[in-house]
Structure formats: structure tokens, C-alpha cells
Design an enzyme around this catalytic site. Structure first.
Site, PDB file in Angstrom:
ATOM      1  N   PRO A   2       0.814  -1.206   0.000  1.00 44.48           N
ATOM      2  CA  PRO A   2       0.000   0.000   0.000  1.00 44.48           C
ATOM      3  C   PRO A   2       0.847   1.254   0.000  1.00 44.48           C
ATOM      4  O   PRO A   2       1.777   1.378   0.791  1.00 44.48           O
ATOM      5  CB  PRO A   2      -0.793  -0.109   1.306  1.00 44.48           C
ATOM      6  N   GLU A   3       0.530   2.144  -0.880  1.00 44.98           N
ATOM      7  CA  GLU A   3       1.111   3.480  -0.849  1.00 44.98           C
ATOM      8  C   GLU A   3       0.024   4.405  -0.324  1.00 44.98           C
ATOM      9  O   GLU A   3      -1.029   3.943   0.110  1.00 44.98           O
ATOM     10  CB  GLU A   3       1.587   3.895  -2.245  1.00 44.98           C
TER      11      GLU A   3
END
Length: 271
Positions: A2-3
Site C-alpha cells: 500500500p502506498e
DNA sequence: ATGCGGACCTGTTAGC
DNA sequence: TGCTAACAGGTCCGCA
């Protein structure tokens, strides 16, 4: 994994289910994450209500009256909302069960994520204090990037992925923003003009905002709080497109390793 | 101060 | 088919 957009998608997805809700029980099946889950966490949050959920970079901050729980999803983490009891699987390391019956489940196969506690101001926690500005805020500008990059010999891609410079820009969106700005990822950060940094600053914001609007990027296993994928994958211009035609000029997208990360770019559109 | 490589961990895929 | 190596969205730490 996840960014920033995936973390923000998670935040907005879980918020309506947990805001104001009291924690009935905390189950930690495996506390061996990036850092051990602190023993005092259960004691500190059981019986307490979640007052707010905010985000700093890729950290989610659950605010309680007596302190804050910090959650990072690492490379493979996810937080999901369950409205009925579902048997925990292998990598479901923690459950937060609310009095409402709703369950917030933390899953993280690679265990690069973390669940931490701080009794003080979360922004002052050692892991958050050194973070650079939020990319979607006013502090990140072309001028800021230009100033911070002077004297730096490292590549511009490594520069914008440095969380002390700007937080939340990971490998996917660094590649995409550089493409959108027409800047070659290997260029030396310290030699790029102010005008080009203006473009890059705007590109970072635009790419992240679009990705948030699409619910993030799912390459293999990212799911939002409801278990659904994000749709920004269909908008990717260069990431994971090695050998495919550039959307602008049809030249094949190139890939090479830079700072141990796969780097995708178009050698015709990015100079 | 800056910059680089190694470390953490598991799962999936590519290649022989 | 099976084994091995490389790679995956992150980022901290220690060393040069």
C-alpha cells in the site's frame, strides 16, 4: 504494497464503521510484526472508543482519549471490516472487536507492517516526527522540491521516494509521477531546474489524487476495507508495463533497477 | 549530511 | 514436474 492512496482508501472505508465505537476485545494472534505489538496495547484500548482516524504518510492513526494506535500496512498489509464472524486465516494477525459486533481485521502475510501505541502526541512519535510534508498539502511545491534537492547527487526517483523529503510516495506513484512530468528517473536530483520541479510537484499531486479517487491500485492482493480491489491499475502509464507501448509515443517502456526497485520509464518521453 | 546496501518476512512467478 | 532464484506495493538501520 500500500502506498498513500491505498492507505487513504482504507482509512475512509473503515471510518464509518469504527468512529465513536467502543472496543470490546482485542485479539493478537501473532504480534511479531516489523516491531512487536506492544503488550500494553490491549489494556490501553479495550473499553475505549475510537475518537478519530487520521493518516500521516502511510501511517493510520487511531485516536483514543488516552493515546493513539499507529498502524502501518507495510508491503502486504490490509485492514478489513467484517460484519459477521469469519474464521481467521493464516496471516490474520490481529482482530479489533467492537461492542457493535463489527470486527476490524489486520492481515499481513509478509509482516512488514506494524501496530504501535503512543500515549503522547502521535506526530511526535519517533517514526512520524521525521517525516516530510504530505504530498497533497500546500507544503509540497515545486519550490520546496527544488530547494531540498540542491546539492544532492542521488537520482530524482530515489529523492522523491525518501520519506524525509515527502511522505507517501512509493514505487508505483514515483514511476507514474516522473512519467507525467516527463523527467527521466535517473536524472540527478540536484541538477533539475525549478521549472521541471514545478511540473513534478504538480504531477505527484495529480497522480495521487486520481489514484485515491479510483480506490488505489491493486496489482495482486490489495483490497480495501470491504475486500474489493482498487481500480487505478487500469490508469497506470508505465508501472509494470515493461516492453509495452508508451501511451504517448508508442515506444516500448523500459525497465531497470534503481536503488533496488524496479523503475519503469519511456526513454523518448522522459529526458 | 548524504547515500548506499542489507535487513526484516512470506508468497508467487520465472527460468532452468 | 520440481527445484532455485528473483521479485513484490516499505522503510529502518548501520556503515562508508
Amino acid at each position: 504494497m500500500p502506498e498513500l492512496p491505498e492507505v487513504e482508501t482504507t482509512r475512509t472505508g473503515i471510518a464509518p464503521h469504527v468512529l465513536g465505537e467502543k472496543i470490546y476485545k482485542v485479539i493478537v494472534r501473532d504480534g511479531r510484526l516489523r516491531w512487536p505489538v506492544p503488550k500494553e496495547l490491549k489494556r490501553n484500548i479495550t473499553g475505549r472508543a475510537v475518537r478519530d482516524i487520521s493518516r500521516r504518510g502511510k501511517y493510520l492513526i487511531f485516536h483514543f482519549d488516552n493515546g493513539s494506535m499507529l498502524v502501518h500496512l507495510g508491503m502486504s498489509g490490509s485492514l478489513r471490516i467484517l460484519t459477521a464472524k469469519v474464521k481467521a486465516e493464516k496471516h490474520d494477525h490481529a482482530d479489533f472487536i467492537f461492542e457493535s459486533g463489527c470486527i476490524l481485521r489486520f492481515r499481513d502475510p509478509r509482516r512488514f507492517g506494524s501496530i504501535l501505541w503512543t500515549g503522547g502526541d502521535p506526530e511526535q512519535h519517533s517514526l512520524l516526527a521525521a517525516l516530510g510534508p504530505e504530498p497533497l498539502g500546500d507544503e509540497l511545491s515545486g519550490d520546496y522540491l527544488f530547494r531540498r534537492s540542491r546539492g544532492r547527487a542521488q537520482s530524482v526517483k530515489t529523492f522523491i521516494m525518501d520519506s524525509r523529503i515527502v511522505t507517501g510516495v512509493g514505487n508505483i506513484y514515483a514511476n507514474e509521477a516522473l512519467f507525467a512530468a516527463g523527467i527521466h528517473p535517473r536524472n540527478q536530483a540536484g541538477k533539475i531546474s525549478k521549472a521541471r520541479y514545478e511540473k513534478l510537484g504538480a504531477a505527484i499531486k495529480e497522480v495521487l489524487e486520481k489514484a485515491v479517487a479510483k480506490g488505489g491500485t491493486t496489482l495482486r492482493d490489495f483490497v480495501n476495507s470491504a475486500g474489493e480491489p482498487g481500480y487505478f491499475r487500469h490508469e497506470l502509464q508505465v508501472y509494470a508495463r515493461a516492453g509495452q507501448a508508451c501511451v504517448q509515443c508508442r515506444a516500448p517502456i523500459k525497465v531497470q533497477r534503481l536503488g533496488q526497485r524496479s523503475t519503469f520509464y519511456c526513454s523518448r518521453c522522459q529526458k
